[in-house]
Scaffold this motif. Structure first.
Motif, PDB file in Angstrom:
ATOM      1  N   LYS A  12       0.833  -1.202   0.000  1.00  0.00           N
ATOM      2  CA  LYS A  12       0.000   0.000   0.000  1.00  0.00           C
ATOM      3  C   LYS A  12       0.867   1.251   0.000  1.00  0.00           C
ATOM      4  O   LYS A  12       1.772   1.387   0.838  1.00  0.00           O
ATOM      5  N   ASN A  13       0.590   2.121  -0.963  1.00  0.00           N
ATOM      6  CA  ASN A  13       1.285   3.407  -1.107  1.00  0.00           C
ATOM      7  C   ASN A  13       2.799   3.243  -1.047  1.00  0.00           C
ATOM      8  O   ASN A  13       3.507   4.044  -0.423  1.00  0.00           O
ATOM      9  N   LEU A  14       3.321   2.222  -1.702  1.00  0.00           N
ATOM     10  CA  LEU A  14       4.752   1.924  -1.643  1.00  0.00           C
ATOM     11  C   LEU A  14       5.543   2.921  -2.485  1.00  0.00           C
ATOM     12  O   LEU A  14       5.230   3.159  -3.650  1.00  0.00           O
ATOM     13  N   ASP A  36       6.391   4.792  -7.018  1.00  0.00           N
ATOM     14  CA  ASP A  36       5.803   6.029  -6.503  1.00  0.00           C
ATOM     15  C   ASP A  36       4.314   5.858  -6.186  1.00  0.00           C
ATOM     16  O   ASP A  36       3.441   6.201  -6.972  1.00  0.00           O
ATOM     17  N   GLY A  37       4.044   5.268  -5.019  1.00  0.00           N
ATOM     18  CA  GLY A  37       2.669   5.132  -4.568  1.00  0.00           C
ATOM     19  C   GLY A  37       1.934   3.940  -5.147  1.00  0.00           C
ATOM     20  O   GLY A  37       0.808   4.075  -5.633  1.00  0.00           O
ATOM     21  N   VAL A  38       2.537   2.761  -5.076  1.00  0.00           N
ATOM     22  CA  VAL A  38       1.948   1.555  -5.661  1.00  0.00           C
ATOM     23  C   VAL A  38       1.086   0.822  -4.639  1.00  0.00           C
ATOM     24  O   VAL A  38       1.464   0.665  -3.477  1.00  0.00           O
ATOM     25  N   ASN A  39      -0.085   0.378  -5.083  1.00  0.00           N
ATOM     26  CA  ASN A  39      -0.981  -0.475  -4.284  1.00  0.00           C
ATOM     27  C   ASN A  39      -1.190  -1.790  -5.037  1.00  0.00           C
ATOM     28  O   ASN A  39      -1.543  -1.769  -6.220  1.00  0.00           O
ATOM     29  N   LEU A  40      -0.964  -2.898  -4.351  1.00  0.00           N
ATOM     30  CA  LEU A  40      -0.985  -4.188  -5.034  1.00  0.00           C
ATOM     31  C   LEU A  40      -1.238  -5.303  -4.026  1.00  0.00           C
ATOM     32  O   LEU A  40      -0.813  -5.216  -2.873  1.00  0.00           O
ATOM     33  N   THR A  64      12.290  -4.144  -3.534  1.00  0.00           N
ATOM     34  CA  THR A  64      11.739  -3.538  -2.320  1.00  0.00           C
ATOM     35  C   THR A  64      10.858  -4.526  -1.568  1.00  0.00           C
ATOM     36  O   THR A  64      10.872  -4.583  -0.332  1.00  0.00           O
ATOM     37  N   ILE A  65      10.094  -5.319  -2.306  1.00  0.00           N
ATOM     38  CA  ILE A  65       9.199  -6.298  -1.671  1.00  0.00           C
ATOM     39  C   ILE A  65       9.990  -7.305  -0.834  1.00  0.00           C
ATOM     40  O   ILE A  65       9.571  -7.687   0.261  1.00  0.00           O
ATOM     41  N   VAL A  66      11.158  -7.730  -1.330  1.00  0.00           N
ATOM     42  CA  VAL A  66      11.977  -8.675  -0.562  1.00  0.00           C
ATOM     43  C   VAL A  66      12.961  -7.947   0.355  1.00  0.00           C
ATOM     44  O   VAL A  66      13.822  -8.569   0.967  1.00  0.00           O
ATOM     45  N   ARG A  67      12.830  -6.627   0.409  1.00  0.00           N
ATOM     46  CA  ARG A  67      13.589  -5.750   1.297  1.00  0.00           C
ATOM     47  C   ARG A  67      15.088  -5.723   1.002  1.00  0.00           C
ATOM     48  O   ARG A  67      15.913  -5.542   1.900  1.00  0.00           O
ATOM     49  N   GLY A  74       5.191   3.839   2.829  1.00  0.00           N
ATOM     50  CA  GLY A  74       4.241   2.784   2.495  1.00  0.00           C
ATOM     51  C   GLY A  74       4.412   1.543   3.353  1.00  0.00           C
ATOM     52  O   GLY A  74       5.292   1.463   4.214  1.00  0.00           O
ATOM     53  N   SER A  75       3.548   0.564   3.114  1.00  0.00           N
ATOM     54  CA  SER A  75       3.572  -0.678   3.887  1.00  0.00           C
ATOM     55  C   SER A  75       3.728  -1.884   2.963  1.00  0.00           C
ATOM     56  O   SER A  75       3.293  -1.869   1.821  1.00  0.00           O
ATOM     57  N   ILE A  76       4.385  -2.924   3.490  1.00  0.00           N
ATOM     58  CA  ILE A  76       4.527  -4.206   2.801  1.00  0.00           C
ATOM     59  C   ILE A  76       4.061  -5.269   3.793  1.00  0.00           C
ATOM     60  O   ILE A  76       4.825  -5.700   4.669  1.00  0.00           O
ATOM     61  N   VAL A  77       2.807  -5.651   3.693  1.00  0.00           N
ATOM     62  CA  VAL A  77       2.247  -6.622   4.636  1.00  0.00           C
ATOM     63  C   VAL A  77       2.393  -8.013   4.030  1.00  0.00           C
ATOM     64  O   VAL A  77       1.713  -8.371   3.074  1.00  0.00           O
ATOM     65  N   PHE A  78       3.303  -8.780   4.608  1.00  0.00           N
ATOM     66  CA  PHE A  78       3.557 -10.142   4.140  1.00  0.00           C
ATOM     67  C   PHE A  78       3.217 -11.123   5.245  1.00  0.00           C
ATOM     68  O   PHE A  78       3.742 -11.031   6.355  1.00  0.00           O
TER      69      PHE A  78
END
Length: 332
Positions: A12-14, A36-40, A64-67, A74-78
């Protein structure tokens, strides 16, 4: 499409920005706005394809998703955990569930280590199996990617590109992950080898219940392996839908242009109309206001597209999820 499955990862808002530094003191004078502000959302057991032109931010988003990159916002909820702000130490406990396959299999493998050592290292560090079981587990990993067990005594330079990529896949599988980010894993391979690696990925997904984020610019590979497709342009997602829906009924002008350049193996369609985008891709350091695509879109309207930012909205009259970030996607 695996819509009914649980959400494994939600972004959210990544935002991932890279600083532009100049001068003797290396002062930050601006930012490259790669994401720039991705929601997925990615659902358990599916393959989500991520496509777009080179430089649109696909790989930055995967890293970024795998850090491997730290998000600016933004948030990465895994797996019900927001890992966006986790430290490297705290990420150590998440690494077993999140893995990545890189584009260049040679540069991602240590040329000074044998295949055995490359595959055994993550097993030792994360204590996946007892030390006396590591040789057996290495053999199992090689068997899973359809490589002979005696390959474990060789070095990466002794393999072809396709074989090296299989070793990269085996390394990603070593930690028994839930989600694998495939960062253009077949783009450096020849066509016949691409097909073999794609088939391998599909077989492994079925056997091990894996979830993939498949990043590519080749639409053929994405169409073959993906359940859903997200289209990215200049750091933003502009369209998301099932694979069939994207190819049969694209609604965003940028998606239409991408698909018009996709070669179709049908002689009766050789004269189909191509959509030629005018102008260059704007700089991600200074993206245009409003819709990012309006500078190249023939449907853009003044005082709307150049001023307001369109959000992803459900396309009318379409069953199932089909989101498009365009003010006028229902007009064409």
């Amino acid at each position: 499409m695996i819509k009914a499955s649980a959400v494994l990862l939600s972004v959210k808002n990544l935002k991932t920005y890279y600083p532009i530094k100049r001068g003797i003191l290396s002062r930050t004078v601006g930012y490259i706005k790669a994401v720039d502000g991705v929601n997925l959302e990615i659902y358990q057991g599916e393959t989500l394809g991520l496509v777009g032109e080179s430089g649109c931010g696909k790989s930055s988003m995967g890293r970024t998703i795998v850090r491997l990159e730290k998000p600016m916002e933004g948030s990465i909820v895994f797996n019900n955990e927001d890992i966006a702000a986790y430290s490297n130490k705290r990420m150590g406990g998440i690494r077993t569930d999140l893995q990545i396959i890189f584009q260049d299999p040679y540069s991602s493998l240590n040329p000074k280590k044998r295949v055995y050592d490359i595959l055994a290292e993550p097993l030792k560090v994360h204590k996946i199996v007892p030390d006396d079981k590591i040789p057996e587990e290495v053999d199992r990993l090689l068997d899973a990617v359809e490589l002979p067990k005696n390959f474990k005594n060789r070095y990466p330079n002794q393999f072809s590109g396709g074989q090296r990529q299989r070793i990269g896949i085996a390394r990603a599988l070593a930690l028994k992950p839930k989600l694998i980010v495939c960062d253009e894993p077949v783009s450096a391979l020849d066509v016949s080898t691409q097909a073999q690696v794609l088939n391998l990925l599909k077989d492994l997904q079925e056997k091990l219940n894996l979830t993939y984020l498949f990043i590519a610019h080749g639409l053929g590979a994405v169409k073959y392996i993906s359940d859903r497709i997200a289209v990215m342009y200049l750091g933003k997602i502009v369209e998301i839908a099932s694979t069939d829906e994207i190819f049969k009924n694209p609604r965003h002008p940028y998606t239409k242009a991408l698909l018009s350049a996709y070669p179709v193996p049908n002689p009766y369609m050789r004269n189909r109309k191509k959509i030629i985008l005018e102008g260059d891709v704007p700089s991600p350091a200074n993206p245009p206001k409003g819709c990012r695509f309006h500078t190249r879109c023939k449907f853009a309207r003044k005082n709307i597209c150049n001023e307001k930012v369109p959000g992803l909205k459900q396309v009318k009259g379409v069953k199932g999820e089909h989101l498009s970030a365009c003010f006028f996607h229902d007009a064409f």
